[in-house]
Write a protein that holds these residues in place. Structure first.
Motif, short mmCIF file in Angstrom:
data_model
loop_
_atom_site.label_atom_id
_atom_site.label_comp_id
_atom_site.label_asym_id
_atom_site.label_seq_id
_atom_site.Cartn_x
_atom_site.Cartn_y
_atom_site.Cartn_z
N GLY A 40 -2.32 25.38 47.29
CA GLY A 40 -1.18 25.09 48.15
C GLY A 40 0.06 25.89 47.81
O GLY A 40 1.13 25.65 48.36
N ASP A 53 -0.42 24.83 52.18
CA ASP A 53 -0.59 23.44 51.76
C ASP A 53 -1.58 22.77 52.71
O ASP A 53 -1.55 23.00 53.92
N SER A 66 1.54 17.02 47.77
CA SER A 66 1.09 18.28 48.33
C SER A 66 -0.03 18.79 47.43
O SER A 66 -0.22 18.27 46.33
#
Ligand SMILES: O=C(O)[C@H](O)COP(=O)(O)O
Ligand SMILES: [Mn+2]
Ligand SMILES: [Mn+2]
Length: 563
Positions: A169, A174, A254
């Protein structure tokens, strides 16, 4: 060159004087791109960098910072700090880790080397653990290399394989972690069909688990150790795809920051802790974020955190990550042999050097700059200053980072007149750019520009010279773009934020009151890249560069106009 005739002595430059103070500023993640709302450098107020650009084409130009110009396999490979600083410091283009691993896998030589033979000894009775970044970002590792290694390990007798994944990410979009884990699961299930007991054993986001660098925060490595070696983590799942999907549902998470998890069997027992007799490979080729885990896996004496257990394993890195420390002692592919860097030459020729950044980029202007070598060439000639970075935060909450402190240290070093070269890395554009937070990245760029001003003001006071450049792009483009350059939208109609580096060129500016009149950029090297900067800087210190360096980008004219 035969070693008998080798000399560290550099020839004097015929026209440029010695003993000038040269400030060398590397803006991390600062490329040149079309001005638009996603170009944070354009949006930010950057009067200093703007004023340097006005010196084009004589004293400001662009240089290539990606792909083959920095030793990466293809022109689709974005630049990164390792290859960028290697090129800046070494003055030559080396085939980098990504390429070397590709070649070793394609030829099969990886399986004939000492490192593979060493781990191979454990295949009969132990488990092979592969730990590393799971993406196709190509900065630290690549999924296709992991796939080939899995296949090769099977063909060479691995019977039990556990993969410990670190979601990305940062070098990729992401959310892409789910797809990468699915792909890997698919490969592992095909291995299972062939009778190999192969599974993902643990995981976590790269910035929160394992991949810290320059000893900024050992708790990151400890979280990885607990999951990978001890089989302990706050989150337990029976499948890695489920783990990544579920953990991504938590607000504000994330891929980069996923918490650690372990995969457990139906009795709740971790499926793949690392135990005595196992083999372990860290599959990343890039060094900076592997050195800490390599120390934890290799060093008998280790006091950075309580390892609880220190299993007797056969451990190999994909590459050797630190040539000076010989860490790790076993590795599958030999790293590029970057030798005779400009830093080493200059020290041998009486150039006193000061280098500074904050922790997260400190190794960039020292270790990477010096060809992946830690420590001083000559402590009497060099001083390296590390300003502690904030740890445990994402830098969008503190976009100023330590830029002004770095600039003040550089200013003091310049004004002290103790050093001929004062070299810094200003991290803001890159570190904040990686968070994908556009507003914060604009602030980051503004602060980096202020830091440059502080340094250039000091250069002005001592009659010095400056060289301002960057290692690769990042903050100048914050959206994923389609073939025609248009921003790509996600299914909700929002632009897809680009957290990664770019393929853009970077600026290179020279100037200062100490710059000999008539010095300007040559016009015959339009494709010049970062590797040309070392010879340029050596000239500005009054020396000719070694003949095998990429050519200098400057020439000295008599100042008359060029018709
Ligand atoms: O390690 C990182 O932070 C990114 O993968 C690459 O960033 P860098 O090359 O600028 O360090
Ligand atoms: Mn960088
Ligand atoms: Mn970066």
């Amino acid at each position: 060159m035969g070693s008998s005739e080798f000399s560290w002595k550099l020839a004097d430059h015929p026209k440029l004087p010695k003993d000038k103070i040269v400030a060398l500023v590397v803006l991390d993640g600062w490329g040149e791109a079309t001005p638009n709302q996603y170009n944070c450098i354009h949006v930010a107020d950057t009067p200093t960098m703007d004023s340097l650009k006005k010196g084009a084409p004589e004293k400001w130009r662009l240089v290539r910072a990606h792909g083959k110009a920095v030793g990466l396999p293809t022109e689709d490979d974005m630049g990164n700090s390792e290859v960028g600083h290697n090129a800046l410091g070494a003055g030559r283009i080396y085939a980098q880790g990504a390429k070397l691993v590709d070649l070793a896998l394609a030829s099969g030589k990886i399986y004939e080397g000492e490192g593979f033979k060493y781990i191979n000894e454990s295949f009969e009775t132990g488990t092979l653990h592969l730990i590393g970044l799971l993406s196709d970002g190509g900065v630290h590792s690549r999924l296709d290399q992991l796939q080939l290694l899995l296949k090769g390990a099977f063909e060479h007798g691995a019977k039990r394989i556990r993969v410990h994944v670190l979601t990305d990410g940062r070098d990729v979009l992401d959310g892409s972690s789910v797809g990468f884990v699915e792909t890997l699961e698919n490969d592992l299930s095909r291995l299972r069909e062939k009778g190999v007991d192969a599974q993902i054993a643990s995981g976590g986001g790269r910035m929160y688990v394992t991949m810290d660098r320059y000893e900024n925060d050992w708790s990151v490595v400890k979280r990885g150790w607990d999951a990978q070696v001890l089989g302990e983590a706050p989150h337990k799942f029976s499948s890695a795809v489920e783990a990544v999907k579920k953990l991504r549902e938590v607000p504000n998470t994330s891929d980069q920051y996923l918490p650690p998890f372990v995969i457990v069997d139906k009795n709740g027992k971790a499926v793949g802790p690392i135990v005595d007799g196992d083999a372990v490979v860290t599959i990343n080729y890039r060094a900076d974020r592997m050195v800490m885990i390599a120390k934890a896996l290799e060093y008998e004496n280790f006091d950075k955190f309580d390892r609880v257990r220190f299993p007797k394993i056969r451990y190999a890195g994909m590459l050797q990550y630190d040539g000076e420390l010989k860490l790790p002692s076993h590795y599958l592919v030999s790293p590029p042999e970057i030798e005779r860097t400009s830093g080493e030459y200059l020290v041998h020729n009486g150039v006193r050097t000061f280098a500074c950044s904050e922790t997260v980029k400190f190794g960039h202007v020292t270790f990477f700059w010096n060809g992946n070598r830690s420590g001083y060439f000559n402590p009497e000639m060099e001083e390296y200053v590390e300003i502690p970075s904030d740890s445990g935060i994402t830098f969008n909450v503190q976009p100023k980072m330590k830029a002004l402190e770095i600039a003040e240290k550089a200013r003091d070093a310049i004004l002290s007149r103790k050093f001929h070269q004062v070299r810094v890395n200003l991290p803001n554009g890159d570190m904040v750019g990686h968070t994908g937070d556009i507003e914060a990245t604009v602030v980051a760029c503004k602060v980096a520009d202020e830091a440059v001003k502080t340094i250039l003001d000091a250069v002005e006071q001592v009659g010095g010279v400056y060289v301002v450049t960057a290692d690769h792009g990042n903050a100048e483009d914050m959206v994923k773009r389609g073939k025609k350059g248009e921003p790509i939208l996600d299914k909700n109609g929002n632009v897809q934020i680009l957290t990664s580096h770019t393929l853009e060129p970077v600026p290179l500016a020279i100037g200062g009151p100490g710059l000999t009149p008539g010095v300007r950029f040559r016009k015959d090297l339009p494709d010049g890249g970062l590797a040309n900067v070392a010879a340029t800087v050596m000239n500005l210190h009054g020396f000719e560069a070694p003949s095998d360096y990429e050519p200098t980008l400057i020439e000295v004219t008599d100042g008359s106009p060029d018709f």
